[in-house]
Design a protein around this motif. Structure first.
Motif, PDB file in Angstrom:
ATOM      1  N   GLY A 231       0.813  -1.210   0.000  1.00 35.77           N
ATOM      2  CA  GLY A 231       0.000   0.000   0.000  1.00 35.77           C
ATOM      3  C   GLY A 231       0.839   1.248   0.000  1.00 35.77           C
ATOM      4  N   GLY A 232       0.163   2.380   0.118  1.00 33.76           N
ATOM      5  CA  GLY A 232       0.821   3.665   0.038  1.00 33.76           C
ATOM      6  C   GLY A 232       1.589   4.022   1.291  1.00 33.76           C
ATOM      7  N   PRO A 233       2.332   5.135   1.243  1.00 34.91           N
ATOM      8  CA  PRO A 233       3.169   5.550   2.362  1.00 34.91           C
ATOM      9  C   PRO A 233       2.477   6.432   3.387  1.00 34.91           C
ATOM     10  CG  PRO A 233       3.577   6.978   0.486  1.00 34.91           C
ATOM     11  CD  PRO A 233       2.538   5.975   0.043  1.00 34.91           C
ATOM     12  N   GLY A 234       1.178   6.703   3.201  1.00 32.61           N
ATOM     13  CA  GLY A 234       0.474   7.635   4.073  1.00 32.61           C
ATOM     14  C   GLY A 234       0.374   7.156   5.504  1.00 32.61           C
ATOM     15  N   ARG A 236      -2.218   7.050   7.513  1.00 30.74           N
ATOM     16  CA  ARG A 236      -3.362   6.188   7.812  1.00 30.74           C
ATOM     17  C   ARG A 236      -3.111   4.764   7.337  1.00 30.74           C
ATOM     18  NH1 ARG A 236      -7.734   4.615   4.941  1.00 30.74           N
ATOM     19  NH2 ARG A 236      -7.280   6.026   3.217  1.00 30.74           N
ATOM     20  N   GLU A 237      -2.584   4.615   6.122  1.00 30.17           N
ATOM     21  CA  GLU A 237      -2.311   3.278   5.599  1.00 30.17           C
ATOM     22  C   GLU A 237      -1.276   2.561   6.466  1.00 30.17           C
ATOM     23  OE1 GLU A 237      -2.699   5.770   1.706  1.00 30.17           O
ATOM     24  OE2 GLU A 237      -2.241   6.112   3.822  1.00 30.17           O
ATOM     25  N   THR A 238      -0.227   3.296   6.848  1.00 25.52           N
ATOM     26  CA  THR A 238       0.834   2.693   7.658  1.00 25.52           C
ATOM     27  C   THR A 238       0.315   2.278   9.029  1.00 25.52           C
ATOM     28  OG1 THR A 238       2.480   4.039   6.498  1.00 25.52           O
ATOM     29  CG2 THR A 238       3.138   3.061   8.603  1.00 25.52           C
ATOM     30  N   ARG A 239      -0.514   3.125   9.615  1.00 27.91           N
ATOM     31  CA  ARG A 239      -1.066   2.807  10.932  1.00 27.91           C
ATOM     32  C   ARG A 239      -1.917   1.541  10.878  1.00 27.91           C
ATOM     33  NH1 ARG A 239      -3.845   6.975  11.580  1.00 27.91           N
ATOM     34  NH2 ARG A 239      -5.925   6.144  11.212  1.00 27.91           N
ATOM     35  N   LEU A 240      -2.770   1.421   9.864  1.00 28.54           N
ATOM     36  CA  LEU A 240      -3.614   0.237   9.734  1.00 28.54           C
ATOM     37  C   LEU A 240      -2.755  -1.011   9.541  1.00 28.54           C
ATOM     38  CD1 LEU A 240      -6.419  -1.027   9.492  1.00 28.54           C
ATOM     39  CD2 LEU A 240      -6.417  -0.419   7.057  1.00 28.54           C
ATOM     40  N   ALA A 241      -1.707  -0.901   8.719  1.00 32.67           N
ATOM     41  CA  ALA A 241      -0.826  -2.054   8.500  1.00 32.67           C
ATOM     42  C   ALA A 241      -0.108  -2.449   9.779  1.00 32.67           C
ATOM     43  CB  ALA A 241       0.168  -1.727   7.391  1.00 32.67           C
ATOM     44  N   ARG A 242       0.304  -1.461  10.586  1.00 30.51           N
ATOM     45  CA  ARG A 242       0.949  -1.770  11.863  1.00 30.51           C
ATOM     46  C   ARG A 242      -0.017  -2.492  12.802  1.00 30.51           C
ATOM     47  NH1 ARG A 242       6.237  -1.896  11.147  1.00 30.51           N
ATOM     48  NH2 ARG A 242       7.104   0.071  10.366  1.00 30.51           N
ATOM     49  N   GLU A 243      -1.267  -2.048  12.817  1.00 33.26           N
ATOM     50  CA  GLU A 243      -2.268  -2.703  13.664  1.00 33.26           C
ATOM     51  C   GLU A 243      -2.473  -4.152  13.237  1.00 33.26           C
ATOM     52  OE1 GLU A 243      -5.719  -0.265  13.361  1.00 33.26           O
ATOM     53  OE2 GLU A 243      -4.876   1.390  14.536  1.00 33.26           O
ATOM     54  N   ILE A 244      -2.473  -4.395  11.939  1.00 36.98           N
ATOM     55  CA  ILE A 244      -2.626  -5.763  11.434  1.00 36.98           C
ATOM     56  C   ILE A 244      -1.442  -6.612  11.866  1.00 36.98           C
ATOM     57  CG2 ILE A 244      -2.706  -7.177   9.341  1.00 36.98           C
ATOM     58  CD1 ILE A 244      -4.104  -4.726   8.002  1.00 36.98           C
ATOM     59  N   MET A 256       4.722  -1.899   2.574  1.00 33.22           N
ATOM     60  CA  MET A 256       4.009  -0.634   2.598  1.00 33.22           C
ATOM     61  C   MET A 256       4.948   0.494   2.170  1.00 33.22           C
ATOM     62  SD  MET A 256       0.957  -1.463   3.545  1.00 33.22           S
ATOM     63  CE  MET A 256       0.280   0.173   3.795  1.00 33.22           C
ATOM     64  N   GLY A 257       4.422   1.406   1.356  1.00 35.27           N
ATOM     65  CA  GLY A 257       5.216   2.542   0.928  1.00 35.27           C
ATOM     66  C   GLY A 257       6.168   2.258  -0.206  1.00 35.27           C
ATOM     67  N   ASP A 258       6.149   1.051  -0.752  1.00 34.38           N
ATOM     68  CA  ASP A 258       7.007   0.742  -1.890  1.00 34.38           C
ATOM     69  C   ASP A 258       6.592   1.575  -3.108  1.00 34.38           C
ATOM     70  OD1 ASP A 258       8.439  -1.058  -0.456  1.00 34.38           O
ATOM     71  OD2 ASP A 258       7.843  -2.834  -1.577  1.00 34.38           O
ATOM     72  N   PRO A 259       7.522   1.905  -3.990  1.00 34.10           N
ATOM     73  CA  PRO A 259       7.150   2.615  -5.227  1.00 34.10           C
ATOM     74  C   PRO A 259       6.123   1.821  -6.028  1.00 34.10           C
ATOM     75  CG  PRO A 259       9.529   2.605  -4.927  1.00 34.10           C
ATOM     76  CD  PRO A 259       8.970   1.678  -3.890  1.00 34.10           C
ATOM     77  N   ILE A 260       5.313   2.534  -6.801  1.00 26.68           N
ATOM     78  CA  ILE A 260       4.223   1.895  -7.541  1.00 26.68           C
ATOM     79  C   ILE A 260       4.743   0.853  -8.515  1.00 26.68           C
ATOM     80  CG2 ILE A 260       2.501   2.344  -9.359  1.00 26.68           C
ATOM     81  CD1 ILE A 260       1.671   4.801  -7.853  1.00 26.68           C
ATOM     82  N   ARG A 261       5.836   1.122  -9.192  1.00 22.03           N
ATOM     83  CA  ARG A 261       6.359   0.145 -10.156  1.00 22.03           C
ATOM     84  C   ARG A 261       6.785  -1.135  -9.447  1.00 22.03           C
ATOM     85  NH1 ARG A 261       5.493   0.845 -15.486  1.00 22.03           N
ATOM     86  NH2 ARG A 261       7.166  -0.666 -15.738  1.00 22.03           N
ATOM     87  N   ARG A 262       7.378  -1.011  -8.275  1.00 19.98           N
ATOM     88  CA  ARG A 262       7.756  -2.198  -7.500  1.00 19.98           C
ATOM     89  C   ARG A 262       6.503  -2.965  -7.065  1.00 19.98           C
ATOM     90  NH1 ARG A 262      11.846  -4.471  -4.236  1.00 19.98           N
ATOM     91  NH2 ARG A 262      11.045  -5.358  -2.270  1.00 19.98           N
ATOM     92  N   MET A 263       5.489  -2.230  -6.613  1.00 19.80           N
ATOM     93  CA  MET A 263       4.242  -2.882  -6.245  1.00 19.80           C
ATOM     94  C   MET A 263       3.660  -3.654  -7.424  1.00 19.80           C
ATOM     95  SD  MET A 263       0.583  -1.247  -5.019  1.00 19.80           S
ATOM     96  CE  MET A 263       1.290  -0.348  -3.656  1.00 19.80           C
TER      97      MET A 263
END
Length: 361
Positions: A231-234, A236-244, A256-263
């Motif tokens: 997912g993105g580097p924001g 909110r996204e990072t917080r949700l991923a940490r909770e998971i 999380m936060g990887d460049p789009i081409r890598r994703m």
């Protein structure tokens, strides 16, 4: 790929010389940009001499470079406000005018790229399907009809210009360096990889962290897959991923936060992707990676994976007994919470048995 059938008398069929210039205006989001790739492929197939430029915002821009049907990417930095508009004008006015502009947006932010093209023919959606008086910047509009799946709506432009599409193609390509990085990454993974995109661009489209953690544990414990969070580097996204990650017994990989081409190349190598209504879901469909879509806030029949993997959709948007309706775009609150871990696990089991996930690499 068969040779396209061009409609006689259409814009694509007319005498106009080689190398006509086409300006696509579609700024965001990532899913919409991916869903418009079949349109530019259809135009390029119909006339390989077309020079296609694409005006886009920075986030989804990497998906267009490289791409075999896009010759030029013009980045509009909308967040800069007036400075971004001036920058866009300077870049576009330095070039010869375009012969055709195609405005695929329905909102006012698309007016600048459309006007700065100076194209004598500017094609857009009909008035009923646009907002903010966007239709006023176009002088040729496709015929009115109900809203449809996003890909189908974009392909209306191909038919309008003379190149109907029978079998849409996305043709996302990777450089030699990206393919080498992909091979190196997956060589270290000893099990089929399943990507999880836990967050979307709108909080109400997201699912619940504790339930995502239950899916991670099922993937690792019951099915023998390796899970990775994408997912993105924001914040909110990072917080949700940490909770998971904190809630799961089996700790997923972190992307999380990887460049789009890598994703994109990671999704291409995944056995399965699981996501709500978000851009990477459409990337998975374009790359023919099986995808489980979680839908409650938006309609999967309008913004779900196009024409494939409908058996893997979890649909809490459509009411029981109600026919799927892709023309609906009204959001529904509180529907994502109706999706359970068991719902997702059932789809994982179906995907494993129907799509041979254990054999994908």
């Amino acid at each position: 790929m068969s040779a396209p059938t061009i409609i006689p008398g259409s814009w694509l069929d007319r005498e106009g010389g080689k190398g006509r210039r086409v300006c696509i205006v579609l700024l965001t989001g990532l899913g919409d940009v991916v869903n418009a790739l079949p349109l530019v492929n259809a135009l390029k197939d119909a006339d390989p001499t077309l020079r296609i430029s694409w005006v886009v915002e920075p986030m989804p821009a990497p998906m267009l470079s490289p791409h075999p049907s896009v010759d030029e990417v013009i980045v509009y930095r909308k967040k800069l406000g007036v400075a971004g508009v001036r920058q866009l004008a300077g870049e576009m006015f330095r070039q010869p005018r375009w012969d055709l502009a195609i405005n695929l947006h329905v909102f006012a932010k698309s007016i600048w790229g459309t006007m700065f093209s100076r194209a004598p023919r500017r094609v857009g959606f009909d008035r009923a399907r646009t907002f903010d008086q966007t239709w006023l910047v176009t002088n040729d509009r496709i015929g009115p009809r109900p809203r449809r799946h996003t890909v189908d709506m974009f392909l209306e432009f191909a038919a309008h210009l003379g190149a109907p599409v029978a079998a849409p193609e996305w043709r996302i390509t990777f450089t030699d360096e990206e393919q080498a990085a992909r091979a190196e990454f997956f060589s270290a993974i000893d099990r089929p990889l399943v990507g999880i995109v836990p967050a979307s661009n709108i909080t109400r489209k997201d699912w619940i962290a504790e339930r995502w953690a239950g899916v991670v544990d099922a993937l690792e414990g019951e099915f023998g897959f390796r899970a990775v969070l994408m997912g993105g580097p924001g914040e909110r996204e990072t917080r949700l991923a940490r909770e998971i990650t904190d809630a799961a017994r089996h700790k997923p990989l972190w992307a999380m936060g990887d460049p789009i081409r890598r994703m994109a190349w990671m999704i291409d190598g995944c056995a399965l992707l699981i996501a709500p209504d978000t851009g990477p879901l459409h990337m998975a469909r374009a790359l023919d990676t099986p995808v489980i879509g979680l839908y409650g806030h938006t309609s999967p029949w309008r913004v779900g994976p196009y024409e494939r993997y409908h058996d893997l959709i979890i649909d809490r948007y459509t009411d029981p007994g109600e026919a799927p309706d892709p023309s609906r775009y009204d959001p529904k609150l509180g529907r994502m919470e109706q999706i359970t871990v068991d719902d997702v696990v059932d789809r994982i089991r179906l995907a494993r048995d129907r799509y041979g996930l254990m054999d994908r690499s």
